[in-house]
Scaffold this motif. Sequence first.
Motif, PDB file in Angstrom:
ATOM      1  N   ASN A 126       8.617  -6.083 -19.449  1.00  0.00           N
ATOM      2  CA  ASN A 126       9.635  -7.127 -19.489  1.00  0.00           C
ATOM      3  C   ASN A 126      10.599  -7.092 -18.306  1.00  0.00           C
ATOM      4  OD1 ASN A 126       9.013  -8.599 -21.955  1.00  0.00           O
ATOM      5  ND2 ASN A 126       9.382  -6.634 -22.940  1.00  0.00           N
ATOM      6  N   THR A 127      10.313  -6.270 -17.322  1.00  0.00           N
ATOM      7  CA  THR A 127      11.148  -6.212 -16.120  1.00  0.00           C
ATOM      8  C   THR A 127      10.432  -6.924 -14.981  1.00  0.00           C
ATOM      9  OG1 THR A 127      12.114  -4.097 -16.801  1.00  0.00           O
ATOM     10  CG2 THR A 127      12.329  -4.702 -14.477  1.00  0.00           C
ATOM     11  N   ALA A 128      11.098  -7.917 -14.431  1.00  0.00           N
ATOM     12  CA  ALA A 128      10.530  -8.673 -13.313  1.00  0.00           C
ATOM     13  C   ALA A 128      10.720  -7.919 -12.012  1.00  0.00           C
ATOM     14  CB  ALA A 128      11.202 -10.045 -13.223  1.00  0.00           C
ATOM     15  N   TYR A 129       9.851  -8.215 -11.065  1.00  0.00           N
ATOM     16  CA  TYR A 129       9.993  -7.652  -9.726  1.00  0.00           C
ATOM     17  C   TYR A 129      11.239  -8.223  -9.066  1.00  0.00           C
ATOM     18  CZ  TYR A 129       4.966  -6.546 -10.112  1.00  0.00           C
ATOM     19  OH  TYR A 129       3.744  -6.080 -10.507  1.00  0.00           O
ATOM     20  N   SER A 130      11.913  -7.405  -8.301  1.00  0.00           N
ATOM     21  CA  SER A 130      13.077  -7.850  -7.540  1.00  0.00           C
ATOM     22  C   SER A 130      12.629  -8.731  -6.380  1.00  0.00           C
ATOM     23  CB  SER A 130      13.837  -6.637  -6.991  1.00  0.00           C
ATOM     24  OG  SER A 130      14.824  -7.051  -6.083  1.00  0.00           O
ATOM     25  N   THR A 131      13.431  -9.727  -6.086  1.00  0.00           N
ATOM     26  CA  THR A 131      13.179 -10.551  -4.903  1.00  0.00           C
ATOM     27  C   THR A 131      14.169 -10.219  -3.787  1.00  0.00           C
ATOM     28  OG1 THR A 131      14.566 -12.317  -5.803  1.00  0.00           O
ATOM     29  CG2 THR A 131      12.187 -12.459  -6.238  1.00  0.00           C
ATOM     30  N   ASP A 132      14.917  -9.163  -3.976  1.00  0.00           N
ATOM     31  CA  ASP A 132      15.879  -8.727  -2.970  1.00  0.00           C
ATOM     32  C   ASP A 132      15.140  -8.360  -1.687  1.00  0.00           C
ATOM     33  OD1 ASP A 132      18.397  -8.011  -1.944  1.00  0.00           O
ATOM     34  OD2 ASP A 132      18.077  -5.913  -2.504  1.00  0.00           O
ATOM     35  N   SER A 133      15.676  -8.767  -0.567  1.00  0.00           N
ATOM     36  CA  SER A 133      14.991  -8.586   0.719  1.00  0.00           C
ATOM     37  C   SER A 133      14.680  -7.122   1.021  1.00  0.00           C
ATOM     38  CB  SER A 133      15.796  -9.213   1.853  1.00  0.00           C
ATOM     39  OG  SER A 133      17.056  -8.585   1.975  1.00  0.00           O
ATOM     40  N   ARG A 134      15.561  -6.201   0.633  1.00  0.00           N
ATOM     41  CA  ARG A 134      15.292  -4.799   0.942  1.00  0.00           C
ATOM     42  C   ARG A 134      14.084  -4.275   0.162  1.00  0.00           C
ATOM     43  NH1 ARG A 134      19.527  -4.119  -2.857  1.00  0.00           N
ATOM     44  NH2 ARG A 134      19.161  -2.384  -4.282  1.00  0.00           N
ATOM     45  N   HIS A 135      13.889  -4.751  -1.059  1.00  0.00           N
ATOM     46  CA  HIS A 135      12.726  -4.323  -1.839  1.00  0.00           C
ATOM     47  C   HIS A 135      11.441  -4.928  -1.282  1.00  0.00           C
ATOM     48  CE1 HIS A 135      15.854  -3.731  -5.172  1.00  0.00           C
ATOM     49  NE2 HIS A 135      15.613  -2.575  -4.593  1.00  0.00           N
ATOM     50  N   ILE A 136      11.498  -6.194  -0.912  1.00  0.00           N
ATOM     51  CA  ILE A 136      10.331  -6.857  -0.314  1.00  0.00           C
ATOM     52  C   ILE A 136       9.950  -6.156   0.988  1.00  0.00           C
ATOM     53  CG2 ILE A 136       9.456  -9.028   0.647  1.00  0.00           C
ATOM     54  CD1 ILE A 136       9.926  -9.045  -2.441  1.00  0.00           C
ATOM     55  N   ARG A 137      10.934  -5.816   1.800  1.00  0.00           N
ATOM     56  CA  ARG A 137      10.692  -5.130   3.069  1.00  0.00           C
ATOM     57  C   ARG A 137       9.986  -3.789   2.826  1.00  0.00           C
ATOM     58  NH1 ARG A 137      15.746  -4.392   4.503  1.00  0.00           N
ATOM     59  NH2 ARG A 137      15.855  -2.198   3.919  1.00  0.00           N
ATOM     60  N   ARG A 138      10.423  -3.067   1.831  1.00  0.00           N
ATOM     61  CA  ARG A 138       9.836  -1.749   1.539  1.00  0.00           C
ATOM     62  C   ARG A 138       8.399  -1.870   1.030  1.00  0.00           C
ATOM     63  NH1 ARG A 138      15.528  -0.030  -1.167  1.00  0.00           N
ATOM     64  NH2 ARG A 138      16.635   0.251   0.811  1.00  0.00           N
ATOM     65  N   ILE A 139       8.145  -2.867   0.209  1.00  0.00           N
ATOM     66  CA  ILE A 139       6.784  -3.084  -0.289  1.00  0.00           C
ATOM     67  C   ILE A 139       5.868  -3.458   0.878  1.00  0.00           C
ATOM     68  CG2 ILE A 139       5.322  -4.514  -1.794  1.00  0.00           C
ATOM     69  CD1 ILE A 139       7.162  -2.341  -3.184  1.00  0.00           C
ATOM     70  N   LYS A 140       6.369  -4.260   1.803  1.00  0.00           N
ATOM     71  CA  LYS A 140       5.586  -4.603   2.991  1.00  0.00           C
ATOM     72  C   LYS A 140       5.239  -3.336   3.773  1.00  0.00           C
ATOM     73  CE  LYS A 140       5.508  -7.288   7.256  1.00  0.00           C
ATOM     74  NZ  LYS A 140       4.820  -6.237   7.949  1.00  0.00           N
ATOM     75  N   LYS A 141       6.171  -2.417   3.883  1.00  0.00           N
ATOM     76  CA  LYS A 141       5.904  -1.158   4.583  1.00  0.00           C
ATOM     77  C   LYS A 141       4.823  -0.344   3.871  1.00  0.00           C
ATOM     78  CE  LYS A 141      10.242  -0.748   7.068  1.00  0.00           C
ATOM     79  NZ  LYS A 141      11.372   0.109   7.439  1.00  0.00           N
ATOM     80  N   ILE A 142       4.827  -0.391   2.563  1.00  0.00           N
ATOM     81  CA  ILE A 142       3.758   0.291   1.806  1.00  0.00           C
ATOM     82  C   ILE A 142       2.412  -0.358   2.112  1.00  0.00           C
ATOM     83  CG2 ILE A 142       2.840   0.741  -0.500  1.00  0.00           C
ATOM     84  CD1 ILE A 142       5.799   1.068  -1.423  1.00  0.00           C
ATOM     85  N   HIS A 143       2.372  -1.679   2.126  1.00  0.00           N
ATOM     86  CA  HIS A 143       1.118  -2.375   2.480  1.00  0.00           C
ATOM     87  C   HIS A 143       0.656  -1.978   3.877  1.00  0.00           C
ATOM     88  CE1 HIS A 143       0.472  -4.925  -0.978  1.00  0.00           C
ATOM     89  NE2 HIS A 143       1.757  -5.246  -0.967  1.00  0.00           N
ATOM     90  N   ASP A 144       1.583  -1.856   4.807  1.00  0.00           N
ATOM     91  CA  ASP A 144       1.247  -1.433   6.158  1.00  0.00           C
ATOM     92  C   ASP A 144       0.624  -0.031   6.158  1.00  0.00           C
ATOM     93  OD1 ASP A 144       2.208  -3.858   7.088  1.00  0.00           O
ATOM     94  OD2 ASP A 144       4.109  -3.007   7.838  1.00  0.00           O
ATOM     95  N   LEU A 145       1.143   0.850   5.310  1.00  0.00           N
ATOM     96  CA  LEU A 145       0.582   2.200   5.202  1.00  0.00           C
ATOM     97  C   LEU A 145      -0.862   2.176   4.715  1.00  0.00           C
ATOM     98  CD1 LEU A 145       3.574   4.137   3.610  1.00  0.00           C
ATOM     99  CD2 LEU A 145       2.685   4.407   5.946  1.00  0.00           C
ATOM    100  N   GLU A 146      -1.190   1.217   3.878  1.00  0.00           N
ATOM    101  CA  GLU A 146      -2.546   1.122   3.352  1.00  0.00           C
ATOM    102  C   GLU A 146      -3.563   0.796   4.445  1.00  0.00           C
ATOM    103  OE1 GLU A 146      -1.636  -0.284  -1.232  1.00  0.00           O
ATOM    104  OE2 GLU A 146      -2.034  -1.833   0.271  1.00  0.00           O
ATOM    105  N   ARG A 147      -3.091   0.272   5.534  1.00  0.00           N
ATOM    106  CA  ARG A 147      -3.978  -0.092   6.644  1.00  0.00           C
ATOM    107  C   ARG A 147      -4.192   1.049   7.629  1.00  0.00           C
ATOM    108  NH1 ARG A 147      -0.489  -5.006   7.524  1.00  0.00           N
ATOM    109  NH2 ARG A 147      -0.853  -6.143   5.617  1.00  0.00           N
ATOM    110  N   THR A 148      -3.472   2.163   7.435  1.00  0.00           N
ATOM    111  CA  THR A 148      -3.609   3.266   8.396  1.00  0.00           C
ATOM    112  C   THR A 148      -4.713   4.213   8.011  1.00  0.00           C
ATOM    113  OG1 THR A 148      -1.957   4.630   7.267  1.00  0.00           O
ATOM    114  CG2 THR A 148      -1.195   3.194   9.050  1.00  0.00           C
TER     115      THR A 148
END
Length: 148
Positions: A126-148
């Motif tokens: 019942n907890t939605a994902y945050s749309t706060d820019s700092r959280h989105i930025r961090r998730i993007k960094k995790i996705h970038d790690l998946e490509r290494t």
Amino acid sequence: MLYIASDHGGFKYKQQLLKFLEQQGYLVKDLGAKKFNSNDDYPDYAKKVASLVSRNPLKHQGLLLCRSGQGVCIAANKFKNVRATLVWSEKQAKMSRLDDMGNVLCLPSDYITLAQAKKITEVWLNTAYSTDSRHIRRIKKIHDLERT
């Protein structure tokens, strides 16, 4: 869709959580174990859940259980787009979704009660994902790690 699975260590809780979630109206698919087998291995069940969540990480979610929660969490996080989180409190459940966009909940059946597992799962779902820019930025960094 919510996919659920466990090895022998989480089997009892999985069976109870499956019933509980279905009674709450959730669409849940049980990926095993279908019967108790003390010789089964947690990576097999983590793979089943994580591979499906990985295909559509915003639409699909997973719930995995083993004795410590550690094993299924480690195995699930090997899959691209999976953010499996080991949770043993309601506060952690909320934060793992809100801040970290967790899409696979891993529960330690030896360290929490069934009542706690139900509450943690409810909070998590019942907890939605945050749309706060700092959280989105961090998730993007995790996705970038998946490509290494």
